[in-house]
Design a protein around this motif. Structure first.
Motif, PDB file in Angstrom:
ATOM      1  N   GLU A  22       2.359  -2.679  -3.595  1.00  0.00           N
ATOM      2  CA  GLU A  22       1.374  -2.994  -2.559  1.00  0.00           C
ATOM      3  C   GLU A  22       0.493  -1.791  -2.246  1.00  0.00           C
ATOM      4  O   GLU A  22      -0.714  -1.935  -1.999  1.00  0.00           O
ATOM      5  CB  GLU A  22       2.091  -3.478  -1.296  1.00  0.00           C
ATOM      6  CG  GLU A  22       2.737  -4.849  -1.444  1.00  0.00           C
ATOM      7  CD  GLU A  22       3.521  -5.262  -0.209  1.00  0.00           C
ATOM      8  OE1 GLU A  22       3.527  -4.477   0.781  1.00  0.00           O
ATOM      9  OE2 GLU A  22       4.117  -6.350  -0.222  1.00  0.00           O
ATOM     10  N   ASN A  23       1.081  -0.592  -2.268  1.00  0.00           N
ATOM     11  CA  ASN A  23       0.310   0.623  -2.001  1.00  0.00           C
ATOM     12  C   ASN A  23      -0.737   0.885  -3.083  1.00  0.00           C
ATOM     13  O   ASN A  23      -1.731   1.581  -2.835  1.00  0.00           O
ATOM     14  CB  ASN A  23       1.236   1.828  -1.878  1.00  0.00           C
ATOM     15  CG  ASN A  23       2.070   1.790  -0.615  1.00  0.00           C
ATOM     16  OD1 ASN A  23       1.696   1.135   0.370  1.00  0.00           O
ATOM     17  ND2 ASN A  23       3.214   2.469  -0.624  1.00  0.00           N
ATOM     18  N   ASN A  80      -2.392  -1.553  -4.318  1.00  0.00           N
ATOM     19  CA  ASN A  80      -3.315  -2.697  -4.151  1.00  0.00           C
ATOM     20  C   ASN A  80      -3.208  -3.716  -5.292  1.00  0.00           C
ATOM     21  O   ASN A  80      -4.206  -4.262  -5.761  1.00  0.00           O
ATOM     22  CB  ASN A  80      -4.764  -2.205  -4.030  1.00  0.00           C
ATOM     23  CG  ASN A  80      -4.967  -1.303  -2.824  1.00  0.00           C
ATOM     24  OD1 ASN A  80      -4.493  -1.600  -1.733  1.00  0.00           O
ATOM     25  ND2 ASN A  80      -5.660  -0.188  -3.027  1.00  0.00           N
TER      26      ASN A  80
END
Length: 391
Positions: free
Chosen positions: A360-361, A363
């Motif tokens: 998630e970091n 993206n």
């Protein structure tokens, strides 16, 4: 009296011959059915095909009925039998040829379709991926595996026909897709959750080549797969870093791991020896990682050139285990989306929370078989699109 006896005798002989012919026919069908080469695989029909099929069938029967009912349209002066036949049965022949070509077209439904397809099958806690190239080459990467947790004193609880992921999931999906043969079967490594379903697959669908990581593992499943390959005369190829497999003008496989091997050897810990390869289809790039860990990730990166390489889809290693998918790995490949093949409520806690946060970091759009079921990726010359079975 004599004529009656002769007639009875002839009737008996004819009945006997007919029975023998039927027995031979059933024997032939049964024995040919044991060879996968003689089995026809039909894709699941669409609503449009079903409508066209019955329409053409009705038109063919109607044309024959119309032809046999009316002969008066033929002129008296026509004497040539070939001309009479063509004039009389022209309409019936037309519709019957159309019906025949419709059936042939359905048997090869993707012949004119140049869209590539990658299907991440929901096999629970395991991996199985079907790749179909724009030129209809089929690659199966792994076949999942069904684990049994029953105890030896609880055999009475086992089903007579127990669930088996190869027989009940992989093979039906391949047949539903209309796959007539597997051009390349890639065993990323020899752990059961990746190869358990391949026995049924090899038995039911013709396989032209098997690619493996150059190791062997001492268990019954591995032995049975290699035994089947020998019986069916399927060539086995071990791959290593730097090898390239050109499937068609649109599709290439570039193998990144394992490293160079001198000979086949026994390896109990298979994860670190997983086959890692880059699939390039049109302009789209997908990275398949097996069950490698962070140490193997660094080893692969050390062999790559120093410049960053951007891919589109990352198949997350080891079902999202904490031991894989390092920040260094993600920074190098810069994927746009990630696919995690993992079982719902599995005992290993996959995918790990830290891995999900890391993805998630960066993206990434994350797709998971435990949440979304089968994940399909359609690839054409301009773009790629993802659809999921559940949502």
């Amino acid at each position: 009296m004599i004529l009656s006896l002769v007639s009875t005798h002839v009737s008996f002989i004819l009945t006997y011959l007919i029975e023998k012919c039927i027995e031979i026919l059933f024997w032939s069908v049964h024995n040919l059915n044991t060879y996968s080469k003689f089995n026809l695989t039909w894709a699941s029909p669409t609503i449009e095909f079903i409508f066209l099929y019955y329409m053409m069938l009705w038109l063919s029967v109607w044309a024959l009925y119309k032809t046999n009912r009316k002969d008066e349209f033929l002129p008296e002066i026509v004497r040539d039998r070939r001309t009479i036949f063509i004039k009389k049965y022209k309409l019936a022949l037309y519709f019957n040829f159309m019906f025949f070509f419709l059936v042939i077209f359905f048997y090869f439904p993707n012949f004119f379709d140049k869209t590539g397809l990658v299907r991440f099958i929901d096999v629970g806690q395991g991996d199985s991926i079907i790749i179909q190239t724009p030129k209809n080459k089929v690659i199966l990467v792994d076949g999942g595996g069904s684990f049994s947790f029953s105890k030896s004193d609880e055999e009475w609880r086992n089903r007579k026909d127990p669930y088996e992921v190869g027989k009940d999931v992989v093979v039906p999906i391949l047949k539903k897709q209309g796959v007539h043969q597997i051009d390349y079967l890639i065993m990323s490594h020899l752990d059961f959750d990746h190869i358990g379903g391949l026995i049924a697959t090899i038995e039911k669908i013709p396989v032209n080549h098997i690619i493996f990581n150059g190791t062997i593992k001492d268990n019954e499943t591995v032995q049975q797969i290699f035994r089947l390959a020998k019986e069916k005369k399927i060539p086995l190829y071990q791959v290593e870093f730097g090898e390239v497999l050109k499937l068609d003008q649109y599709t290439t496989l570039r193998f990144l791991h394992p490293a160079e091997l001198d000979e086949v050897y026994l390896e109990l810990e298979q994860n670190e020896q997983s086959i890692v390869f880059l699939l390039e289809m049109y302009q789209t790039k997908l990275l398949f990682t097996g069950d490698i860990d962070q140490f193997t990730e660094r080893e692969i990166l050390s062999r790559m050139n120093s410049s960053q390489t951007q891919i589109d889809i990352l198949k997350v290693a080891h079902h999202g285990s904490k031991s894989s998918s390092s920040t260094e790995w993600l920074n190098y490949w810069q994927p746009k989306a990630a696919v995690i093949s993992v079982g719902n409520h599995n005992l290993y806690g996959h995918p790990h929370h830290d891995v999900l946060m890391n993805l998630e970091n960066h993206n990434l759009e994350i797709y998971r078989t435990d949440k979304q079921g089968e994940i399909q990726l359609e690839i054409n010359a301009n773009r790629w699109d993802v659809t999921t079975k559940l949502k």
